[in-house]
Write an enzyme that holds these catalytic residues in place. Sequence first.
Site, PDB file in Angstrom:
ATOM      1  CG  PHE A 104    -118.594  24.707  68.068  1.00  0.00           C
ATOM      2  CD1 PHE A 104    -117.837  25.837  68.332  1.00  0.00           C
ATOM      3  CD2 PHE A 104    -119.965  24.783  68.238  1.00  0.00           C
ATOM      4  CE1 PHE A 104    -118.435  27.012  68.778  1.00  0.00           C
ATOM      5  CE2 PHE A 104    -120.575  25.956  68.671  1.00  0.00           C
ATOM      6  CZ  PHE A 104    -119.811  27.070  68.945  1.00  0.00           C
ATOM      7  CB  ALA A 105    -113.734  22.232  64.011  1.00  0.00           C
ATOM      8  CG  ASP A 106    -113.804  22.375  69.324  1.00  0.00           C
ATOM      9  OD1 ASP A 106    -112.851  22.650  70.039  1.00  0.00           O
ATOM     10  OD2 ASP A 106    -114.320  23.202  68.534  1.00  0.00           O
ATOM     11  CG  PHE A 107    -119.108  19.353  68.276  1.00  0.00           C
ATOM     12  CD1 PHE A 107    -118.445  19.748  69.441  1.00  0.00           C
ATOM     13  CD2 PHE A 107    -120.266  20.047  67.915  1.00  0.00           C
ATOM     14  CE1 PHE A 107    -118.913  20.809  70.223  1.00  0.00           C
ATOM     15  CE2 PHE A 107    -120.743  21.101  68.684  1.00  0.00           C
ATOM     16  CZ  PHE A 107    -120.067  21.490  69.836  1.00  0.00           C
ATOM     17  CB  ILE A 108    -113.729  16.313  64.554  1.00  0.00           C
ATOM     18  CG1 ILE A 108    -114.117  17.086  63.305  1.00  0.00           C
ATOM     19  CG2 ILE A 108    -112.798  15.153  64.196  1.00  0.00           C
ATOM     20  CD1 ILE A 108    -112.953  17.726  62.582  1.00  0.00           C
TER      21      ILE A 108
ATOM     22  CG  HIS B  86    -117.577  24.877  72.275  1.00  0.00           C
ATOM     23  ND1 HIS B  86    -117.578  24.108  73.409  1.00  0.00           N
ATOM     24  CD2 HIS B  86    -118.789  24.685  71.695  1.00  0.00           C
ATOM     25  CE1 HIS B  86    -118.755  23.483  73.517  1.00  0.00           C
ATOM     26  NE2 HIS B  86    -119.499  23.823  72.489  1.00  0.00           N
TER      27      HIS B  86
ATOM     28  CD  GLU C 206    -125.974  18.322  66.442  1.00  0.00           C
ATOM     29  OE1 GLU C 206    -125.583  19.253  67.155  1.00  0.00           O
ATOM     30  OE2 GLU C 206    -125.416  17.211  66.410  1.00  0.00           O
TER      31      GLU C 206
ATOM     32  CD  GLU D  34    -122.532  15.973  67.275  1.00  0.00           C
ATOM     33  OE1 GLU D  34    -122.706  14.989  68.016  1.00  0.00           O
ATOM     34  OE2 GLU D  34    -122.925  17.113  67.564  1.00  0.00           O
TER      35      GLU D  34
HETATM   36  C1  LIG Z   1    -121.212  16.881  70.587  1.00  0.00           C
HETATM   37  C2  LIG Z   1    -121.922  18.173  70.601  1.00  0.00           C
HETATM   38  N1  LIG Z   1    -122.823  18.427  69.640  1.00  0.00           N
HETATM   39  C3  LIG Z   1    -123.477  19.607  69.611  1.00  0.00           C
HETATM   40  C4  LIG Z   1    -123.233  20.546  70.567  1.00  0.00           C
HETATM   41  C5  LIG Z   1    -123.932  21.889  70.527  1.00  0.00           C
HETATM   42  N2  LIG Z   1    -124.946  21.934  71.551  1.00  0.00           N
HETATM   43  C6  LIG Z   1    -124.683  22.453  72.763  1.00  0.00           C
HETATM   44  S1  LIG Z   1    -125.964  22.312  73.793  1.00  0.00           S
HETATM   45  C7  LIG Z   1    -126.916  21.596  72.623  1.00  0.00           C
HETATM   46  C8  LIG Z   1    -128.322  21.220  72.939  1.00  0.00           C
HETATM   47  C9  LIG Z   1    -128.409  20.298  74.102  1.00  0.00           C
HETATM   48  O1  LIG Z   1    -129.732  20.014  74.367  1.00  0.00           O
HETATM   49  P1  LIG Z   1    -130.159  19.272  75.679  1.00  0.00           P
HETATM   50  O2  LIG Z   1    -129.360  18.028  75.840  1.00  0.00           O
HETATM   51  O3  LIG Z   1    -131.617  19.133  75.638  1.00  0.00           O
HETATM   52  O4  LIG Z   1    -129.696  20.251  76.859  1.00  0.00           O
HETATM   53  P2  LIG Z   1    -130.248  21.722  77.160  1.00  0.00           P
HETATM   54  O5  LIG Z   1    -129.472  22.668  76.335  1.00  0.00           O
HETATM   55  O6  LIG Z   1    -131.680  21.747  76.888  1.00  0.00           O
HETATM   56  O7  LIG Z   1    -129.935  21.912  78.611  1.00  0.00           O
HETATM   57  C10 LIG Z   1    -126.218  21.451  71.437  1.00  0.00           C
HETATM   58  C11 LIG Z   1    -126.740  20.848  70.212  1.00  0.00           C
HETATM   59  C12 LIG Z   1    -122.263  20.249  71.549  1.00  0.00           C
HETATM   60  N3  LIG Z   1    -121.929  21.125  72.482  1.00  0.00           N
HETATM   61  N4  LIG Z   1    -121.647  19.053  71.551  1.00  0.00           N
END
Ligand SMILES: Cc1ncc(C[n+]2csc(CCOP(=O)(O)OP(=O)(O)O)c2C)c(N)n1
Lengths: 328, 337
Positions: free
Chosen positions: B93-97, B139, B29, B70
Amino acid sequence: MSLPKEKLLRAYRQMKTIREFEERAHAEIMNGQIAGFTHLYTGQEANAVGVCEHLDNDDTIISTHRGHGHCIAKGADVIGMMKELFGSSEGLCKGKGGSMHVADMEKGILGANGIVAGGPPISVGAALAARIRKNGRVAVSFSGDGSVNQGTCFEAMNLAVVLKVPAVFVIENNYYSEHTNISYAVGCDDLKARTEGFGFPVFVADGADFFSVYEAAGKAIEHARAGNGPAGVFAETGRFHGHFVGDPQTYRAEGELDDLRENSCCLKNFRTTMQASGELSMEELDAIDAEVMTLIEESVSAAKAAARPTPEQVTEDVYINYSGQASA
Amino acid sequence: MSEKTMRDAINEALHQAMAADESVFVIGEDVAGCNGSQGEVGSVGGVFGVTSGLYKTFGPDRCIDTPISESAIVGAAAGAALVGMRPVAEIMFADFIGVCMDQIVNQMGKFRYMFGGKSKCPAVIRFASGGGFSAAGQHSQSMYQVMTSFPGLKVVIPSNAYDAKGLLLQAIRDDDPVLFFEPKALYQEACEVPDEMYTIPFGEAAFVREGDDVTVVAFGQMVNRAAAAIDALEAEGISCDLIDPRTSSPLDEAAILESVEATGRLIVVDESPPRCGLTADVAALAADKAFHALKAPVKQVCAPHSPTPFSPELEAAYIPSVEKIQTTIKELMAQSR
Ligand SMILES: Cc1ncc(C[n+]2csc(CCOP(=O)(O)OP(=O)(O)O)c2C)c(N)n1
Ligand SMILES: [Mg+2]
C-alpha cells in the site's frame, strides 16, 4: 492458579464475546454487510483477555490491524464496535475508521492500527506520561510475530529501556505475517531471546490457555508497574481464519486449521480446566454462552438499524478547530 | 495482442523484464509468499497477485520475500541499484511510504545530485495507491502527489493496462529512481495490451479524448471517471480534451498548455486532497503560463482536505465522482466570459 469465581466468569465471558463477535463479523462480511479489510482474531482470544484482565480503565493498550479482540478485552462497547464495522455514524469512531481503527480514549484504547508496528512507539509515549506523572499506570502494546521485524518496534523497545518506562510489549506469535512463516521472517532462532536482548524480561505463555497468559502477563505488568522499566510477554498462538477475510491460506499445512480449532481453542481449554478443578460448572459457562449470543445478535440488529453517515460528515473531525486560533 | 487486466499487464512486464535482463529482480513482502511455511513457496505472488509466477520462473534469488521492514526493503533496493542492479521493490500500500520515507526521499532520490552526478540508482518502487475499498485512512492514500514534490524521483501513475505495461518497462530501463503507483481500483480493468515488450516514454501525456471546449487533466483512477463524464456531455454539445499525464514527474507541461491555449478552460481531477497536490500544481501551471488564454477560472476536482473515511457512503462522497466532474464541466461552461 486460583482466581476468584467472579474473575473466572468474566474472563470466560470476554473470550467468548470476542469469539462470537469475530465469527459474526466473518458471516456479515461474507454477506456483504461489512466493507473494507477485516482481520479476525479468532483463536487468539486468551492473549487479549489474559493481558487486559490485569489492567484498569486508566491503563492503556494500543493494538494492531487485528484489533477487535484487544479492544473488547479492554472494555470497548461491543455494540458501538459492531456499528463501526458496519460503517454507521453511530459507531465507536463515527464510521470514520472501521475495523482497523477501533479506538476508545475513555477506555484507554489508543486504537487498533493499520500500520504494522505503528503502535509500540506510541505506547512508549503513554508509558512515559505515566512515568512523569508517577500515577502507576502501564501502557501495553500488542505486536505480532511479523510486526517485531519493523524498525519502529526495535526503536520503541530500546527507547522504553533507555527511559525506563512502564511499557509492556506483548508479542503474539501466530506463526504468520500474512503468508510468511516466522521461521523465515525472524532471522534468529529465538525471538524471545532477541527481545530480551533489548534489556527487559520477557515472560512466555501458551496463547491457547487463558491461565498461562494471565500468569505471564501478571509478571510483566507487575514488573512495569513497580517502576522497573519495560517488560514483555511472548505468547504462542494460532489464528483460526486467514490473514484477512478471503485469504486462500496456501501457507497452511494439511489439517493445520482443524488441528488448531481442535487442540488450541482457548474456550475449550478453559472449560476443560474448570471441569477438572470444579471451580465453575458447565451450566454456568453455558449460561454465559447464551448471554453472549444474545449480545452479539443485538449488536448486529443495532448496527443494521443504526444511522448512516451523511456527506457533510466527511470533513468533520479533521481538526478540533481550523480557523487559525488556538482551540478553546 | 489480447485483452489483459492491469494486474496481468504489469505481471507480464515483470516477467519480460526479468527474462531480458539478469540484473532485474523483485523484492518485497510476500512477493513470492509462503516462505518458511508448509505451503508452496511462490504461490501468493504479492497481496494483489501482481508478482504471481515470478518465483516459479526466476527462483529465490530474483523473487525475494522480506520481513515487514519497509525502510530496509527500499534501502536494499537503492543500495543494489547503486552498484548496478535493477531492483523492482514492492511496498504494497502506498500509505506505507510513511514508514520508509527517509530511504526514498533523503537517500534514493538525492544520491545523484549530492554525488555530483556520479551515481546511478535505477531502482523501481511499486505501490498500490488510491481509494475505493473502504480501507480507511491508512490504506487508501494516493501519495504520488506528495512524492512528486521531491526532485530526483520520477513518478508514474498509469490509468490503464496498456500504459501500465509500457510505463513499467520504461521505469525498469530508466537509470533514475522511479516510483510506480498502481491505482488498486484499476487492477481488474482490462484493455488490449500487446504481448511483446514496448515502452512508453516518461513526460509524454496521452490524449484520451479530443475536444474544443474544455481541457480536463486527470490522473490515475480519475481518468476513466473523467472520460465517462466527458462522453455523457457529448450529447449536450460540450466537447473536451482529456489529458492523462501518465507521469507527474516529469510532467508534460507542453501538452497541457497547448490544450489550454486552444480551449481556454481547464479542470484538473485527482483523488488526493487539494493542498499542495497535483490539481493545484497543474492549476498553477495554467495560471503562470496560459493566463492570457483562460476564459474561466481553473477548477480543481479532488478529495476534500481530510483523510480517507472508512464508511462506504463517506468514501463515495470523498472520491470525485463522474457526476461531480460532469457538473464542474457544465458550471465552467456557464461561467465563461
Ligand atoms: C507498514 C506496514 N507494512 C505492511 C502492512 C501489511 N500487513 C498488514 S498485517 C501484516 C502482517 C502482520 O503480521 P503479524 O505482525 O504477525 O500480525 P498478524 O497478522 O499475524 O496478527 C502485513 C504485512 C501494513 N499494514 N503496514
Ligand atoms: Mg503473525
